[in-house]
Design a protein around this motif. Structure first.
Motif, PDB file in Angstrom:
ATOM      1  N   GLU A  22       0.840  -1.198   0.000  1.00 15.83           N
ATOM      2  CA  GLU A  22       0.000   0.000   0.000  1.00 15.83           C
ATOM      3  C   GLU A  22       0.876   1.250   0.000  1.00 15.83           C
ATOM      4  O   GLU A  22       0.590   2.217  -0.688  1.00 15.83           O
ATOM      5  CB  GLU A  22      -0.925  -0.017   1.218  1.00 15.83           C
ATOM      6  CG  GLU A  22      -2.011   1.023   1.169  1.00 15.83           C
ATOM      7  CD  GLU A  22      -3.022   0.778   0.061  1.00 15.83           C
ATOM      8  OE1 GLU A  22      -3.572   1.774  -0.441  1.00 15.83           O
ATOM      9  OE2 GLU A  22      -3.259  -0.377  -0.306  1.00 15.83           O
ATOM     10  N   LYS A  23       1.955   1.199   0.748  1.00 18.36           N
ATOM     11  CA  LYS A  23       2.894   2.320   0.816  1.00 18.36           C
ATOM     12  C   LYS A  23       3.538   2.547  -0.554  1.00 18.36           C
ATOM     13  O   LYS A  23       3.687   3.688  -0.992  1.00 18.36           O
ATOM     14  CB  LYS A  23       3.958   2.031   1.878  1.00 18.36           C
ATOM     15  CG  LYS A  23       4.886   3.163   2.162  1.00 18.36           C
ATOM     16  CD  LYS A  23       5.844   2.782   3.283  1.00 18.36           C
ATOM     17  CE  LYS A  23       6.846   3.879   3.540  1.00 18.36           C
ATOM     18  NZ  LYS A  23       7.812   3.514   4.571  1.00 18.36           N
ATOM     19  N   ASP A  24       3.917   1.467  -1.241  1.00 21.29           N
ATOM     20  CA  ASP A  24       4.511   1.569  -2.578  1.00 21.29           C
ATOM     21  C   ASP A  24       3.533   2.195  -3.565  1.00 21.29           C
ATOM     22  O   ASP A  24       3.919   3.016  -4.401  1.00 21.29           O
ATOM     23  CB  ASP A  24       4.941   0.190  -3.098  1.00 21.29           C
ATOM     24  CG  ASP A  24       6.109  -0.390  -2.327  1.00 21.29           C
ATOM     25  OD1 ASP A  24       6.801   0.363  -1.616  1.00 21.29           O
ATOM     26  OD2 ASP A  24       6.325  -1.614  -2.441  1.00 21.29           O
ATOM     27  N   LEU A  25       2.265   1.812  -3.480  1.00 21.05           N
ATOM     28  CA  LEU A  25       1.254   2.354  -4.373  1.00 21.05           C
ATOM     29  C   LEU A  25       1.071   3.851  -4.115  1.00 21.05           C
ATOM     30  O   LEU A  25       1.022   4.649  -5.048  1.00 21.05           O
ATOM     31  CB  LEU A  25      -0.065   1.604  -4.210  1.00 21.05           C
ATOM     32  CG  LEU A  25      -1.171   1.969  -5.187  1.00 21.05           C
ATOM     33  CD1 LEU A  25      -0.753   1.719  -6.631  1.00 21.05           C
ATOM     34  CD2 LEU A  25      -2.432   1.185  -4.863  1.00 21.05           C
ATOM     35  N   LYS A  26       0.993   4.234  -2.854  1.00 22.19           N
ATOM     36  CA  LYS A  26       0.852   5.654  -2.513  1.00 22.19           C
ATOM     37  C   LYS A  26       2.059   6.452  -2.985  1.00 22.19           C
ATOM     38  O   LYS A  26       1.921   7.570  -3.486  1.00 22.19           O
ATOM     39  CB  LYS A  26       0.652   5.827  -1.003  1.00 22.19           C
ATOM     40  CG  LYS A  26      -0.726   5.439  -0.536  1.00 22.19           C
ATOM     41  CD  LYS A  26      -0.892   5.644   0.958  1.00 22.19           C
ATOM     42  CE  LYS A  26      -2.280   5.203   1.400  1.00 22.19           C
ATOM     43  NZ  LYS A  26      -2.470   5.357   2.837  1.00 22.19           N
ATOM     44  N   TYR A  27       3.246   5.880  -2.826  1.00 23.26           N
ATOM     45  CA  TYR A  27       4.462   6.552  -3.285  1.00 23.26           C
ATOM     46  C   TYR A  27       4.392   6.814  -4.792  1.00 23.26           C
ATOM     47  O   TYR A  27       4.685   7.910  -5.258  1.00 23.26           O
ATOM     48  CB  TYR A  27       5.706   5.713  -2.956  1.00 23.26           C
ATOM     49  CG  TYR A  27       6.960   6.284  -3.570  1.00 23.26           C
ATOM     50  CD1 TYR A  27       7.637   7.337  -2.949  1.00 23.26           C
ATOM     51  CD2 TYR A  27       7.454   5.791  -4.778  1.00 23.26           C
ATOM     52  CE1 TYR A  27       8.775   7.880  -3.513  1.00 23.26           C
ATOM     53  CE2 TYR A  27       8.594   6.333  -5.350  1.00 23.26           C
ATOM     54  CZ  TYR A  27       9.246   7.377  -4.721  1.00 23.26           C
ATOM     55  OH  TYR A  27      10.372   7.923  -5.302  1.00 23.26           O
ATOM     56  N   SER A  28       3.996   5.798  -5.539  1.00 19.92           N
ATOM     57  CA  SER A  28       3.908   5.936  -6.993  1.00 19.92           C
ATOM     58  C   SER A  28       2.866   6.960  -7.407  1.00 19.92           C
ATOM     59  O   SER A  28       3.093   7.751  -8.323  1.00 19.92           O
ATOM     60  CB  SER A  28       3.585   4.584  -7.636  1.00 19.92           C
ATOM     61  OG  SER A  28       4.622   3.675  -7.382  1.00 19.92           O
ATOM     62  N   LEU A  29       1.722   6.944  -6.748  1.00 21.69           N
ATOM     63  CA  LEU A  29       0.680   7.922  -7.062  1.00 21.69           C
ATOM     64  C   LEU A  29       1.157   9.335  -6.749  1.00 21.69           C
ATOM     65  O   LEU A  29       0.913  10.264  -7.526  1.00 21.69           O
ATOM     66  CB  LEU A  29      -0.603   7.601  -6.294  1.00 21.69           C
ATOM     67  CG  LEU A  29      -1.328   6.325  -6.726  1.00 21.69           C
ATOM     68  CD1 LEU A  29      -2.461   6.004  -5.764  1.00 21.69           C
ATOM     69  CD2 LEU A  29      -1.850   6.445  -8.150  1.00 21.69           C
TER      70      LEU A  29
END
Length: 167
Positions: A22-29
């Protein structure tokens, strides 16, 4: 007692793993800046699609750092030369001398997360799944292997193109 410890370790690992994803997805967004809207359109499109949603998350999480080079007269000329070499099977000496010192470092990068459109990603995900489901080798690939080997929309730093329909 020993079973409880194993259970705690397994649950902690699962929780940590999902938090990191979830953290990786937020970082990418966040890295997408103004283009975040396009990436969110993809996630919204697949929100109830199970594996396709997971595939979209995989692509978006891995997107930061991937880029192509901005169009420039130097790159366009270099591509023409590559075409000549491909068709004539030789590299004329005058072209070698002129282009041997060309450096990509002077060409601006266009990062995928800043430029990619929702329609492009959605089309690629749908076509990748169609290819995976229609081929006899589908049973020998796990979902993770599919994500690594079939799903990606690019190979290197080539321009984003609609290549998947052709191949």
């Amino acid at each position: 007692m020993r079973t409880n410890i194993y259970l705690i370790v397994i649950l902690s690992t699962i929780c940590f793993s999902s938090c990191c994803q979830e953290k990786d997805l937020k970082y990418s967004l966040n890295a997408a800046g103004k283009n975040r809207i396009e990436l969110e359109k993809v996630l919204e499109h697949y929100k109830d699609s199970g594996p396709k949603y997971d595939a979209a998350c995989f692509l978006i999480k891995n997107m930061p750092g991937y880029y192509s080079y901005a169009k420039s007269s130097g790159l366009d000329s270099l591509r023409k030369i590559q075409s000549v070499i491909f068709h004539k099977k030789h590299f004329p000496r005058d072209l070698q001398d002129r282009w041997s010192k060309f450096s990509y470092k002077s060409t601006p990068k266009v990062y995928d997360c800043h430029a990619i459109k929702a329609e492009y990603l959605i089309e690629n995900i749908d076509l990748a799944f169609a290819a995976w489901q229609k081929r006899p080798w589908r049973h020998s690939l796990s979902f993770d292997e599919f994500c690594e080997w079939i799903l990606p929309y690019r190979i290197g730093d080539e321009p984003l193109e609609n290549w998947r329909k052709v191949f």
